[in-house]
Design a protein around this motif. Structure first.
Motif, short mmCIF file in Angstrom:
data_model
loop_
_atom_site.label_atom_id
_atom_site.label_comp_id
_atom_site.label_asym_id
_atom_site.label_seq_id
_atom_site.Cartn_x
_atom_site.Cartn_y
_atom_site.Cartn_z
N GLY A 180 0.84 -1.19 0.00
CA GLY A 180 0.00 0.00 0.00
C GLY A 180 0.88 1.24 0.00
O GLY A 180 2.04 1.20 0.41
N TYR A 181 0.30 2.34 -0.47
CA TYR A 181 1.04 3.61 -0.45
C TYR A 181 0.03 4.73 -0.50
O TYR A 181 -0.77 4.83 -1.46
CB TYR A 181 2.00 3.71 -1.63
CG TYR A 181 2.87 4.96 -1.57
CD1 TYR A 181 4.06 4.97 -0.84
CD2 TYR A 181 2.48 6.13 -2.23
CE1 TYR A 181 4.84 6.10 -0.77
CE2 TYR A 181 3.26 7.27 -2.15
CZ TYR A 181 4.44 7.26 -1.42
OH TYR A 181 5.21 8.38 -1.33
N ALA A 184 -3.13 6.58 -0.45
CA ALA A 184 -4.53 6.16 -0.54
C ALA A 184 -4.69 4.81 -1.22
O ALA A 184 -5.80 4.25 -1.25
CB ALA A 184 -5.33 7.21 -1.31
N GLN A 185 -3.62 4.26 -1.76
CA GLN A 185 -3.71 3.00 -2.50
C GLN A 185 -3.47 1.81 -1.58
O GLN A 185 -2.68 1.87 -0.63
CB GLN A 185 -2.66 2.99 -3.63
CG GLN A 185 -2.86 4.08 -4.67
CD GLN A 185 -1.74 4.10 -5.69
OE1 GLN A 185 -0.60 4.43 -5.36
NE2 GLN A 185 -2.07 3.74 -6.92
N ASP A 186 -4.12 0.70 -1.92
CA ASP A 186 -3.96 -0.52 -1.14
C ASP A 186 -4.12 -1.71 -2.09
O ASP A 186 -4.81 -1.62 -3.12
CB ASP A 186 -4.99 -0.60 -0.02
CG ASP A 186 -4.65 -1.68 1.01
OD1 ASP A 186 -3.46 -2.06 1.08
OD2 ASP A 186 -5.56 -2.12 1.73
N ALA A 192 4.18 0.40 -5.39
CA ALA A 192 4.38 1.25 -4.21
C ALA A 192 5.75 1.92 -4.28
O ALA A 192 5.90 3.10 -3.90
CB ALA A 192 4.26 0.42 -2.94
N THR A 250 8.57 -2.21 1.60
CA THR A 250 7.30 -2.30 0.92
C THR A 250 6.79 -3.73 0.97
O THR A 250 7.58 -4.67 0.87
CB THR A 250 7.41 -1.81 -0.54
OG1 THR A 250 6.15 -1.94 -1.19
CG2 THR A 250 8.46 -2.58 -1.31
N SER A 288 3.92 -6.59 2.98
CA SER A 288 3.30 -6.85 4.28
C SER A 288 3.94 -8.06 4.93
O SER A 288 4.55 -8.89 4.26
CB SER A 288 1.79 -7.09 4.12
OG SER A 288 1.56 -8.30 3.41
N ALA A 324 3.05 1.85 3.60
CA ALA A 324 1.78 1.14 3.72
C ALA A 324 0.65 2.11 3.37
O ALA A 324 0.89 3.29 3.08
CB ALA A 324 1.60 0.59 5.13
N LYS A 325 -0.57 1.60 3.39
CA LYS A 325 -1.71 2.47 3.12
C LYS A 325 -1.75 3.59 4.16
O LYS A 325 -1.63 3.35 5.36
CB LYS A 325 -3.01 1.66 3.16
CG LYS A 325 -4.23 2.51 2.79
CD LYS A 325 -5.51 1.70 2.83
CE LYS A 325 -6.71 2.59 2.46
NZ LYS A 325 -7.99 1.84 2.49
N GLY A 326 -1.91 4.80 3.68
CA GLY A 326 -1.94 5.96 4.57
C GLY A 326 -0.58 6.51 4.92
O GLY A 326 -0.47 7.49 5.65
N THR A 344 3.27 7.80 3.33
CA THR A 344 4.06 8.19 2.16
C THR A 344 5.45 8.62 2.62
O THR A 344 5.72 8.72 3.82
CB THR A 344 3.39 9.37 1.40
OG1 THR A 344 3.47 10.55 2.22
CG2 THR A 344 1.94 9.06 1.08
#
Length: 342
Positions: free
Chosen positions: A99-100, A102-104, A111, A227, A229, A283-285, A287
């Protein structure tokens, strides 16, 4: 009047040798005066000759002390920032567990691409060099201030084909980075040099990973961006023409089932520690404009610094000119006296 205010003494021989020699000449001048006054009429040297010879010695003493003028100039020095970006393009970077912002659910490489674009925005006016590594490493983009070239490089990144993969070696870029950092340091000694390495931290090669501490001396700051999980995901097969989804998954030779690749934060943190750098998980949220990068990037911008330099200009020639005139007069007097004695 400005010249008189800036006058100083800067002995060319140094204050120890110059001061000693000047002191000896001063003693000689005093001895000449005492000798002339004691002899009085017993010598053929009149008071003008005594004054002339004493002045010659005193001028020599002043010349040894090297009278000089001091001026100050202000130069503007530009401190530039060079950002090296190394991106992992091994097959595991195609796993869609990253994730990066807003993207997941995007691939780890996607990412990484988004992070590269964020770094370009984070360091305005910096120069960038780009490197990709998998089974081997290559410098894809030499140091350049052209941000469009960096963006085009990031857009064109693709994971290496599965057929060429021989396991992940996180130290693959070490040799290339060591050489590139040394060349930059030699050519731009005043620049600040930063490194961003983006990877999932997976080390599946047979050889033990080499330490990244060799890069510490050539860097002002180092960042490891993780990058993926911890849960991980299956690694898609990648075709030789580029892109994932060639059909199926990379299988585990021991189980015959699709292999699961997971991000290894412990290895990434160890790499950051070896360079005395920072680790940040993407991750998501999250940067690159946050965390350690956000605070450090403010210090590494192109800045202009005023440097005051002191220039010392020797001012001996007027004394030398007076000395020459006195020597010529003395020589003329000596020739005239010699002819009279003949």
């Amino acid at each position: 009047m400005n010249i008189l205010k800036s006058l100083t003494f800067e002995p060319a021989l140094g204050w120890v040798a110059g001061g000693l020699l000047s002191g000896l000449l001063l003693l000689l001048a005093i001895a000449l005066v005492i000798h002339g006054l004691r002899k009085g009429r017993d010598t053929d040297a009149d008071r003008w000759a005594l004054a002339r010879r004493t002045a010659m010695v005193l001028i020599l003493a002043l010349m040894v002390l090297t009278p000089s003028t001091v001026s100050r100039t202000t130069n503007k020095a530009v401190n530039a920032t060079d950002v090296f970006i190394a991106v992992d393009v091994t097959g595991s970077m195609a796993v869609k567990d990253a994730g990066y912002g807003a993207q997941d659910g995007i691939s780890r490489l996607e990412a990484a691409k988004a992070a590269v674009r964020g770094l370009v925005d984070t360091y305005p006016d910096a120069s960038f060099s780009a490197l990709s590594f998998g089974a081997s490493a290559s410098v894809d983009l030499p140091l350049t201030p052209d941000v469009r070239a960096v963006d085009n490089w990031a857009r064109g990144l693709a994971t290496e084909p599965t057929s060429r993969s021989s396991g992940s070696s996180l130290d693959a870029p070490l040799d290339r980075l060591t050489l590139a950092l040394k060349q930059t340091k030699d050519q731009h000694p005043n620049d600040r040099i930063l490194l961003y390495l983006i990877s999932d931290g997976e080390q599946t090669g047979r050889d033990e990973r080499r330490s990244f501490s060799v890069l510490r001396e050539g860097l002002d700051e180092a960042f490891i961006l993780g990058t993926g999980s911890a849960k991980g995901g299956p690694v898609p097969l990648t075709s030789d023409v580029g892109g994932s989804g060639a059909g199926g998954w990379v299988t585990d030779p021991q189980t015959g089932q699709p292999g699961i690749s997971a991000m290894d934060p412990d290895t990434l943190k160890a790499m950051a520690d070896e360079m005395s750098g920072h680790y940040q998980a993407l991750a998501k949220g999250v940067t690159v404009r946050e965390g350690a990068t956000a605070s450090v990037s403010k210090r590494y911008r192109v800045t202009t610094v005023d440097q005051v330099r002191r220039h010392v200009t020797p001012l001996v020639w007027p004394l030398a000119l007076v000395e020459l005139v006195l020597i010529l007069v003395e020589a003329g007097q000596w020739v005239r006296t010699s002819r009279r004695l003949l």
